[in-house]
Every structure is written in C-alpha cells, then in structure tokens.
Design a protein around this motif. Sequence first.
Motif, mmCIF file in Angstrom:
data_model
loop_
_atom_site.group_PDB
_atom_site.id
_atom_site.type_symbol
_atom_site.label_atom_id
_atom_site.label_comp_id
_atom_site.label_asym_id
_atom_site.label_seq_id
_atom_site.Cartn_x
_atom_site.Cartn_y
_atom_site.Cartn_z
ATOM 1 N N LEU A 355 43.934 -8.371 54.807
ATOM 2 C CA LEU A 355 43.826 -7.215 53.912
ATOM 3 C C LEU A 355 43.877 -7.703 52.463
ATOM 4 C CD1 LEU A 355 43.811 -4.028 53.967
ATOM 5 C CD2 LEU A 355 46.253 -4.198 53.408
ATOM 6 N N PRO A 356 42.963 -7.223 51.608
ATOM 7 C CA PRO A 356 42.982 -7.657 50.202
ATOM 8 C C PRO A 356 44.348 -7.416 49.556
ATOM 9 C CG PRO A 356 40.979 -6.421 50.666
ATOM 10 C CD PRO A 356 41.847 -6.293 51.876
ATOM 11 N N VAL A 357 44.798 -8.384 48.780
ATOM 12 C CA VAL A 357 46.085 -8.288 48.081
ATOM 13 C C VAL A 357 45.830 -7.745 46.679
ATOM 14 C CG1 VAL A 357 48.110 -9.520 47.244
ATOM 15 C CG2 VAL A 357 47.040 -10.190 49.412
ATOM 16 N N VAL A 358 46.273 -6.513 46.444
ATOM 17 C CA VAL A 358 46.086 -5.864 45.149
ATOM 18 C C VAL A 358 47.451 -5.670 44.499
ATOM 19 C CG1 VAL A 358 45.268 -3.801 43.953
ATOM 20 C CG2 VAL A 358 43.992 -4.698 45.907
ATOM 21 N N ARG A 359 47.558 -6.050 43.232
ATOM 22 C CA ARG A 359 48.811 -5.903 42.503
ATOM 23 C C ARG A 359 48.543 -5.185 41.182
ATOM 24 N NH1 ARG A 359 52.269 -11.338 42.505
ATOM 25 N NH2 ARG A 359 50.785 -11.899 40.864
ATOM 26 N N VAL A 360 49.608 -4.641 40.601
ATOM 27 C CA VAL A 360 49.507 -3.961 39.314
ATOM 28 C C VAL A 360 50.585 -4.493 38.373
ATOM 29 C CG1 VAL A 360 48.445 -1.836 40.151
ATOM 30 C CG2 VAL A 360 50.919 -2.062 40.237
ATOM 31 N N ARG A 361 50.222 -4.559 37.100
ATOM 32 C CA ARG A 361 51.167 -4.967 36.053
ATOM 33 C C ARG A 361 51.427 -3.762 35.156
ATOM 34 N NH1 ARG A 361 51.911 -10.365 34.468
ATOM 35 N NH2 ARG A 361 50.926 -11.898 35.839
ATOM 36 N N PRO A 362 52.640 -3.192 35.146
ATOM 37 C CA PRO A 362 52.930 -2.068 34.250
ATOM 38 C C PRO A 362 52.684 -2.452 32.795
ATOM 39 C CG PRO A 362 54.655 -2.304 35.909
ATOM 40 C CD PRO A 362 53.780 -3.518 36.033
ATOM 41 N N LEU A 363 52.001 -1.567 32.088
ATOM 42 C CA LEU A 363 51.627 -1.812 30.690
ATOM 43 C C LEU A 363 52.105 -0.646 29.839
ATOM 44 C CD1 LEU A 363 49.982 -3.351 28.475
ATOM 45 C CD2 LEU A 363 47.997 -2.011 29.199
ATOM 46 N N SER A 364 52.754 -0.959 28.716
ATOM 47 C CA SER A 364 53.234 0.062 27.784
ATOM 48 C C SER A 364 52.858 -0.362 26.370
ATOM 49 C CB SER A 364 54.756 0.225 27.909
ATOM 50 O OG SER A 364 55.247 1.136 26.950
ATOM 51 N N GLN A 380 39.163 -2.620 30.931
ATOM 52 C CA GLN A 380 38.251 -2.655 32.076
ATOM 53 C C GLN A 380 38.975 -2.446 33.397
ATOM 54 O OE1 GLN A 380 38.493 -4.950 29.691
ATOM 55 N NE2 GLN A 380 36.491 -5.706 29.029
ATOM 56 N N ALA A 381 40.191 -2.943 33.528
ATOM 57 C CA ALA A 381 40.934 -2.831 34.782
ATOM 58 C C ALA A 381 42.242 -2.072 34.592
ATOM 59 C CB ALA A 381 41.224 -4.217 35.357
ATOM 60 N N VAL A 382 42.287 -1.201 33.585
ATOM 61 C CA VAL A 382 43.515 -0.472 33.257
ATOM 62 C C VAL A 382 43.451 0.951 33.791
ATOM 63 C CG1 VAL A 382 44.973 0.405 31.396
ATOM 64 C CG2 VAL A 382 43.962 -1.874 31.213
ATOM 65 N N GLU A 409 51.179 4.596 28.545
ATOM 66 C CA GLU A 409 51.724 3.893 29.699
ATOM 67 C C GLU A 409 50.686 3.877 30.811
ATOM 68 O OE1 GLU A 409 55.441 5.454 30.996
ATOM 69 O OE2 GLU A 409 56.408 5.235 29.030
ATOM 70 N N GLY A 410 50.608 2.757 31.483
ATOM 71 C CA GLY A 410 49.678 2.630 32.591
ATOM 72 C C GLY A 410 49.936 1.352 33.347
ATOM 73 N N ALA A 411 48.889 0.825 33.965
ATOM 74 C CA ALA A 411 49.014 -0.395 34.753
ATOM 75 C C ALA A 411 47.674 -1.123 34.759
ATOM 76 C CB ALA A 411 49.463 -0.092 36.174
ATOM 77 N N VAL A 412 47.746 -2.449 34.866
ATOM 78 C CA VAL A 412 46.562 -3.295 34.928
ATOM 79 C C VAL A 412 46.433 -3.814 36.355
ATOM 80 C CG1 VAL A 412 45.330 -5.223 33.877
ATOM 81 C CG2 VAL A 412 47.044 -3.968 32.560
ATOM 82 N N TYR A 413 45.264 -3.662 36.932
ATOM 83 C CA TYR A 413 45.000 -4.171 38.277
ATOM 84 C C TYR A 413 44.730 -5.678 38.242
ATOM 85 C CZ TYR A 413 44.494 0.315 40.736
ATOM 86 O OH TYR A 413 44.710 1.518 41.332
ATOM 87 N N GLU A 414 45.151 -6.343 39.302
ATOM 88 C CA GLU A 414 44.758 -7.730 39.520
ATOM 89 C C GLU A 414 44.680 -7.982 41.024
ATOM 90 O OE1 GLU A 414 48.815 -10.400 39.659
ATOM 91 O OE2 GLU A 414 47.890 -10.109 37.702
ATOM 92 N N SER A 415 43.938 -8.993 41.403
ATOM 93 C CA SER A 415 43.797 -9.332 42.814
ATOM 94 C C SER A 415 44.207 -10.774 43.043
ATOM 95 C CB SER A 415 42.354 -9.114 43.282
ATOM 96 O OG SER A 415 41.476 -9.987 42.594
#
Length: 417
Positions: A355-364, A380-382, A409-415
């Motif tokens: 299963l693809p590993v998807v993570r998020v980085r909280p951004l403020s 682009q990925a926010v 406030e949000g989050a940045v996606y990464e794989s």
Amino acid sequence: MVPVHLVHVAGVPLVFGLSWVPMLGDSARAQHHARREGARHQILSGNPPAALGVTAHLPVTEPCWSAADLLARLHPQGSWACVLPLGAQHWHLLGCHEGVALARADRHYPTESLALQALDSLRGAYPKLRVPPAASQAEALLQQLARAAAGAPTLARVPVRPSKWLVSVAGLLLLILLGGQYWATSRATPVPGVDAQQAWQAALRQAMAARPVHGKQGTRHLLAAVQAQPVRLAGWVLETIRCQLGSQHWQCASDYRRVAPQANNQGLIQEAPTGWRLDFPSLDTARAQWSPTVSSQVPAPQDLPAAQLLARRWASGLQAVLPAFTSVQLKPAQPLALLAPRDVQGQLIPQPADLPVVRVRPLSVRGPLRSAGLLAPLAQAVSWQKLVLSHAPGVHPSLKNSRLILHLEGAVYESRH
C-alpha cells in the motif's frame, strides 16, 4: 480516555480533562468519532469547529461545561494557557489557540513542577503563548470561566445509533421464526471474500479526499476571497475573518464592530456584499457568514512529491520567503490517518504490504496579508484547513507587521517510495 475532574464554581459544573482531537467537518463526523472512541459526552470547540472533546467518565447527568472550551471562548485570538491548582496533587493545564481548545493542554498533573514543564513544552510549540497569572489568581480565573458558561454550549450526550433502538416487536418475532433457517443458511453459504488491496485503496482515497490539495490556483482563490472582504462598511469595521474547510466546501465568518455613531444594522444589511448571511450578536457586533469558491483536487499517491525532494527543493523555496512572514512552522511528517476497513463480518482487513505510504507535514504560517501571495507557488502539494485574518488598525506597518495579519494552517503531502 482518562477520568475527568469535575469542579463546581458558583454553581456551575466545570469539566477538566477531556480527550481532544482535531476535528474538521460536520457534526455527523464528530459523532462517528465519539462513538468509535466509546465516549458518552462530546463538545466541539472553535468557530467554525476545529477540535472535538470527548469523555466516557462524566459522573453526573446534569448540564456541564468544558473548562478548556470556555477558556477558548474567552480568548478567540492568539495563544493562551494557564495552570490551575484544583486540589491536592491536581494541577491542571488549560490552553487554546485562535479560539480552539488545544489537545495537549487539557491535562492534569500531580505536581506544580510537572504542570509548569508541560506549559514550557507548549510554549515551544506556540512562541507567542500568553500566560495569565493563574497560580496567584486561580479563584478569579475559575470565576471568569464560570461566568463564560452563560450562553456557551454544554457537553452533549453522544447519540446512540438509531438502528439499535428501532427494532419492532414484529421484527423480533420474525427473527425468532426465521432464525433457525437463517443461521443454517449462513453456515452453509461461504462468506464472499474481500479484496484487501481494493478496500485499503478506498480507505486511502477517502482520507485524502478529506484533505484535498489546493495547489497554486486554490490558494489564490482562497486569498482573493479574503482580500475581497471589506475592511470598513457602512460605519462598521472588520475585526477578524475565520475560515475552515468543511466536509464539502469552505465556511467563513467575518466579525465586524460598529464604530460610527450613525451606523446601524439596517445600513450594514443594505451595503452587505452578495452571499453574506448576517447575524447581530449584540448592538455593536455583526457576523457575516459566507462560503468562498476554492478549487481543489484529491491527489493520486503516485503524484505526490517524494520526501527527499520535499526536504530539499520545496523546503528551500519556503526558506526563501521566510523574511516576509512573522513565523513559519513545518512540523515532522506523520502518517496519514486511515480508517481501517472491515470485512462483511466486521473483522479488520490486514493492510497490504505494498500500500502506498502517504505522510503529511503540518504547516503553519503567520504574517502580513500582503505577503500571502508568496505561498501560492509553493502550494502544489499543500492542503489548507484553516485561515484566520486579524485586523489591528493601530499597528505600525513594517516588513513583518501589518494592520492585516494572516494565519494559515494546513499540511504538506509527501510520499515514501
């Protein structure tokens, strides 16, 4: 969930020690989460709601108020925290940020030193945290919380699923009559298998749909909608704008204060922009609710930036715009929370290894509204989740300061490949 602490102040039952989680979306999603945690009482904090507090250990059935939520209502702007002595070996930490109770700050500690250590840790996450002299004026602060209960919502009972209570007598009789045949058939008929890969892919898509990517275009849409709101209108002046991403679209509320002696409600209603839904909490305050159109899309896991690329190129671009903002916080990546799927028998389906590993980085991000346009090319990925705009007319503008301060406030996606 740990047991809560109930304190009666001036006849008002205040509850300390709820379990808090960030909550974006409608009340139905909050109820689903509360039931899943086995909670009996719940409350939503923030306007729009951004945190859910739950407990399964409220010892009374009388109306009660959450002390953390009341503190948040007293301080709708900025970051606040305090330590309150509530009895022998009970020092309680309360905190809020932009009018929302903090998950890390409705906890009790057996000693004052441990509570103060937790407060220092909270200050590390919120550098501008303000702390009233609670230790020396604990009774005064408790009285203030009790007074704030007037007009504030109480903890609500978590509703039981209706399906558990709507079985009729006729249905019960039918189950009894056909029970033998049903169970014989179920034993003879094999349960169809569930494709684990498809089930977990669907769970991943559902989680990512709750955090859509706004990208450059969506970020510009959101900022343009906020910038289009009038600062002064018919003798009223803007104080704050609060926007939250709901389950379907963005929901915003603009708070105005009457400043001109001749200003009145009728004049504001006549001058109100199209799409406003006006409410007047008092003679000198008005609240406009509106819903901006913000483009977004649900990303495909294979299209997300790799963690190494994000740390190298994207973070470098973010560092380049740091001088234009008061603060930019990018927290460590954490796995995207998925609701584990179950088979037809209610059993958890094992997660596939591929299963693809998807993570998020909280951004403020916090800084002048005029600097916000620098964020669009980096989005682009926010996935943005919350926006707060504060208007301070008396502030002297500078590079990092302005009469209009934006908090995003949000989050940045990464794989992980």
